[in-house]
Write a protein that holds these residues in place. Sequence first.
Motif, PDB file in Angstrom:
ATOM      1  N   PHE A 198       0.836  -1.197   0.000  1.00 59.82           N
ATOM      2  CA  PHE A 198       0.000   0.000   0.000  1.00 59.82           C
ATOM      3  C   PHE A 198       0.875   1.253   0.000  1.00 59.82           C
ATOM      4  CE2 PHE A 198      -2.158   3.397   2.289  1.00 59.82           C
ATOM      5  CZ  PHE A 198      -3.421   3.430   1.717  1.00 59.82           C
ATOM      6  N   LYS A 199       1.898   1.249   0.845  1.00 60.70           N
ATOM      7  CA  LYS A 199       2.837   2.383   0.924  1.00 60.70           C
ATOM      8  C   LYS A 199       3.491   2.636  -0.427  1.00 60.70           C
ATOM      9  CE  LYS A 199       7.387   3.422   3.026  1.00 60.70           C
ATOM     10  NZ  LYS A 199       8.188   3.073   1.835  1.00 60.70           N
ATOM     11  N   GLN A 200       3.963   1.567  -1.062  1.00 57.71           N
ATOM     12  CA  GLN A 200       4.643   1.710  -2.346  1.00 57.71           C
ATOM     13  C   GLN A 200       3.694   2.216  -3.434  1.00 57.71           C
ATOM     14  OE1 GLN A 200       6.284  -2.212  -2.859  1.00 57.71           O
ATOM     15  NE2 GLN A 200       7.997  -1.852  -1.442  1.00 57.71           N
ATOM     16  N   LYS A 205       1.735   6.897  -6.576  1.00 58.97           N
ATOM     17  CA  LYS A 205       0.457   7.485  -7.018  1.00 58.97           C
ATOM     18  C   LYS A 205      -0.239   6.569  -8.032  1.00 58.97           C
ATOM     19  CE  LYS A 205       2.125  12.254  -6.430  1.00 58.97           C
ATOM     20  NZ  LYS A 205       3.496  11.876  -6.043  1.00 58.97           N
ATOM     21  N   ASP A 206      -0.167   5.265  -7.737  1.00 56.41           N
ATOM     22  CA  ASP A 206      -0.722   4.242  -8.625  1.00 56.41           C
ATOM     23  C   ASP A 206      -2.144   3.895  -8.161  1.00 56.41           C
ATOM     24  OD1 ASP A 206      -1.383   1.934 -10.036  1.00 56.41           O
ATOM     25  OD2 ASP A 206       0.669   1.162  -9.998  1.00 56.41           O
ATOM     26  N   ILE A 207      -3.119   4.530  -8.789  1.00 56.72           N
ATOM     27  CA  ILE A 207      -4.520   4.328  -8.376  1.00 56.72           C
ATOM     28  C   ILE A 207      -4.933   2.874  -8.525  1.00 56.72           C
ATOM     29  CG2 ILE A 207      -6.918   4.852  -8.978  1.00 56.72           C
ATOM     30  CD1 ILE A 207      -6.083   7.691  -9.585  1.00 56.72           C
ATOM     31  N   VAL A 235     -14.844   8.139   3.778  1.00 57.58           N
ATOM     32  CA  VAL A 235     -14.802   7.908   2.330  1.00 57.58           C
ATOM     33  C   VAL A 235     -14.981   6.410   2.128  1.00 57.58           C
ATOM     34  CG1 VAL A 235     -13.415   8.052   0.227  1.00 57.58           C
ATOM     35  CG2 VAL A 235     -13.270   9.866   1.951  1.00 57.58           C
ATOM     36  N   GLU A 236     -15.939   6.040   1.296  1.00 58.70           N
ATOM     37  CA  GLU A 236     -16.276   4.629   1.116  1.00 58.70           C
ATOM     38  C   GLU A 236     -16.025   4.180  -0.318  1.00 58.70           C
ATOM     39  OE1 GLU A 236     -20.313   4.351   2.398  1.00 58.70           O
ATOM     40  OE2 GLU A 236     -19.806   4.434   4.532  1.00 58.70           O
ATOM     41  N   GLY A 237     -15.555   2.950  -0.441  1.00 57.40           N
ATOM     42  CA  GLY A 237     -15.311   2.376  -1.756  1.00 57.40           C
ATOM     43  C   GLY A 237     -13.854   2.492  -2.158  1.00 57.40           C
ATOM     44  N   ALA A 238     -13.317   1.407  -2.719  1.00 59.53           N
ATOM     45  CA  ALA A 238     -11.894   1.363  -3.053  1.00 59.53           C
ATOM     46  C   ALA A 238     -11.482   2.446  -4.044  1.00 59.53           C
ATOM     47  CB  ALA A 238     -11.547  -0.021  -3.613  1.00 59.53           C
ATOM     48  N   GLU A 239     -12.276   2.650  -5.063  1.00 59.72           N
ATOM     49  CA  GLU A 239     -11.933   3.632  -6.101  1.00 59.72           C
ATOM     50  C   GLU A 239     -11.870   5.043  -5.524  1.00 59.72           C
ATOM     51  OE1 GLU A 239     -10.971   4.576 -10.123  1.00 59.72           O
ATOM     52  OE2 GLU A 239     -11.534   2.573  -9.404  1.00 59.72           O
ATOM     53  N   ARG A 240     -12.869   5.418  -4.724  1.00 56.45           N
ATOM     54  CA  ARG A 240     -12.903   6.769  -4.146  1.00 56.45           C
ATOM     55  C   ARG A 240     -11.738   6.983  -3.182  1.00 56.45           C
ATOM     56  NH1 ARG A 240     -18.007   8.362  -1.192  1.00 56.45           N
ATOM     57  NH2 ARG A 240     -16.928  10.388  -1.240  1.00 56.45           N
ATOM     58  N   ILE A 241     -11.450   5.976  -2.379  1.00 60.17           N
ATOM     59  CA  ILE A 241     -10.341   6.101  -1.424  1.00 60.17           C
ATOM     60  C   ILE A 241      -9.016   6.263  -2.163  1.00 60.17           C
ATOM     61  CG2 ILE A 241      -9.022   4.912   0.370  1.00 60.17           C
ATOM     62  CD1 ILE A 241     -11.652   3.566   1.222  1.00 60.17           C
ATOM     63  N   ALA A 242      -8.801   5.431  -3.183  1.00 58.70           N
ATOM     64  CA  ALA A 242      -7.548   5.479  -3.943  1.00 58.70           C
ATOM     65  C   ALA A 242      -7.348   6.849  -4.583  1.00 58.70           C
ATOM     66  CB  ALA A 242      -7.538   4.379  -5.000  1.00 58.70           C
ATOM     67  N   ARG A 243      -8.396   7.376  -5.173  1.00 59.09           N
ATOM     68  CA  ARG A 243      -8.276   8.681  -5.829  1.00 59.09           C
ATOM     69  C   ARG A 243      -8.025   9.789  -4.809  1.00 59.09           C
ATOM     70  NH1 ARG A 243      -9.047   8.601 -11.047  1.00 59.09           N
ATOM     71  NH2 ARG A 243     -10.087   6.802 -12.015  1.00 59.09           N
ATOM     72  N   TYR A 244      -8.633   9.679  -3.656  1.00 52.81           N
ATOM     73  CA  TYR A 244      -8.417  10.679  -2.612  1.00 52.81           C
ATOM     74  C   TYR A 244      -6.964  10.643  -2.131  1.00 52.81           C
ATOM     75  CZ  TYR A 244      -8.793  13.234   1.774  1.00 52.81           C
ATOM     76  OH  TYR A 244      -8.596  14.128   2.796  1.00 52.81           O
ATOM     77  N   VAL A 246      -4.296   9.603  -3.732  1.00 50.10           N
ATOM     78  CA  VAL A 246      -3.400  10.119  -4.771  1.00 50.10           C
ATOM     79  C   VAL A 246      -3.478  11.644  -4.825  1.00 50.10           C
ATOM     80  CG1 VAL A 246      -3.015  10.225  -7.265  1.00 50.10           C
ATOM     81  CG2 VAL A 246      -3.387   8.015  -6.153  1.00 50.10           C
ATOM     82  N   GLU A 247      -4.675  12.181  -4.615  1.00 52.54           N
ATOM     83  CA  GLU A 247      -4.844  13.638  -4.590  1.00 52.54           C
ATOM     84  C   GLU A 247      -4.051  14.245  -3.428  1.00 52.54           C
ATOM     85  OE1 GLU A 247      -8.394  16.948  -3.874  1.00 52.54           O
ATOM     86  OE2 GLU A 247      -8.912  14.887  -4.430  1.00 52.54           O
ATOM     87  N   VAL A 248      -4.132  13.590  -2.258  1.00 51.12           N
ATOM     88  CA  VAL A 248      -3.386  14.073  -1.089  1.00 51.12           C
ATOM     89  C   VAL A 248      -1.887  14.047  -1.366  1.00 51.12           C
ATOM     90  CG1 VAL A 248      -2.740  13.521   1.287  1.00 51.12           C
ATOM     91  CG2 VAL A 248      -5.143  13.455   0.600  1.00 51.12           C
ATOM     92  N   ALA A 249      -1.417  12.953  -1.956  1.00 50.75           N
ATOM     93  CA  ALA A 249       0.013  12.828  -2.252  1.00 50.75           C
ATOM     94  C   ALA A 249       0.464  13.905  -3.235  1.00 50.75           C
ATOM     95  CB  ALA A 249       0.305  11.443  -2.810  1.00 50.75           C
TER      96      ALA A 249
END
Length: 306
Positions: A198-200, A205-207, A235-244, A246-249
């Motif tokens: 997950f860290k890597q 920034k690999d969604i 934030v619910e759902g894998a896609e939404r969490i991943a995009r959030y 990456v946005e933070v990063a």
Amino acid sequence: MTTRSEPGDNRRDPSLSAIMSERRRLINLAYRLLGSLADAEDVVQETYTRWYAMTPRQQEAIESPGGWLTKVAGRICLDLLGSARVRRESYVGEWVPEPLPDRTEWTGARPGDPADRITLDESVTMAFLVVLEAMTPAERVAFVLHDVFRYSFAEVAEVVGRTPAACRQLASSARRRIRESQTPVTSDARQADVVRDFKQAWEAKDIRALVDLLDPDATAIADGGGLVTAMLEPVEGAERIARYLVEVAGLAPDLVFLERTVNGQPGLAAQQDGETVVVMAFDVAGERIKHLWAVRNPNKLRPWTA
């Protein structure tokens, strides 16, 4: 109520050394009940204040000083848990229990820091504390005292102010809540692998990689306490969490991600200019992350930041 510290501690010995030797157990109890190291420290301080407010004769009349201290600390925690629900209504965003580092990894711990006296086991994992937070105050106190610290229901009743039978029912209800929330057991080694991947993926920034590591129905919760920027709702759902993520990063490209032990389990800490700005705990079910908790509230990051 007797104490569960050391053999023979229920003898009459209200000396300073005997009384202060109970501090570690009281900190452990209060942290599990309140989910806050700062509040646990306050509870223990108040407990000792009440002890030393008594006369020497009153102290000597107490058969088990350790048991007396536990009873008082438990009652103070019970009162705080009752008022906490009101306080949380004005809390900005989501409230997450205060994360604890492994004692070998601290950056800001002071000699004798109360966190050094917290025993890290399954009863302080973030997932466990979050379930405790959903219980009624009486359920939480009855369960922790009986199931975690092994006090009898007769002793628990002295703290909760109900009959032993009622306390038995409270603990049973609490166990049911825990069973319903439990995820399949994942070894620490496998959890560490998932968190490392997950860290890597986050650093890259690999969604798609992040989505693959998250359960489709995963939930992410952040706690900024209104002091720093953080998402105010889960934030619910894998896609939404991943995009959030990456946005933070992208907004903080200088973040440095570190693998850390959080409440006894594999987790992450992120540093900016050498200061810990977020600590993340995970609930890993099998090969995927089911829940993610991110603590940004600086008041909850004391043991993590120099």
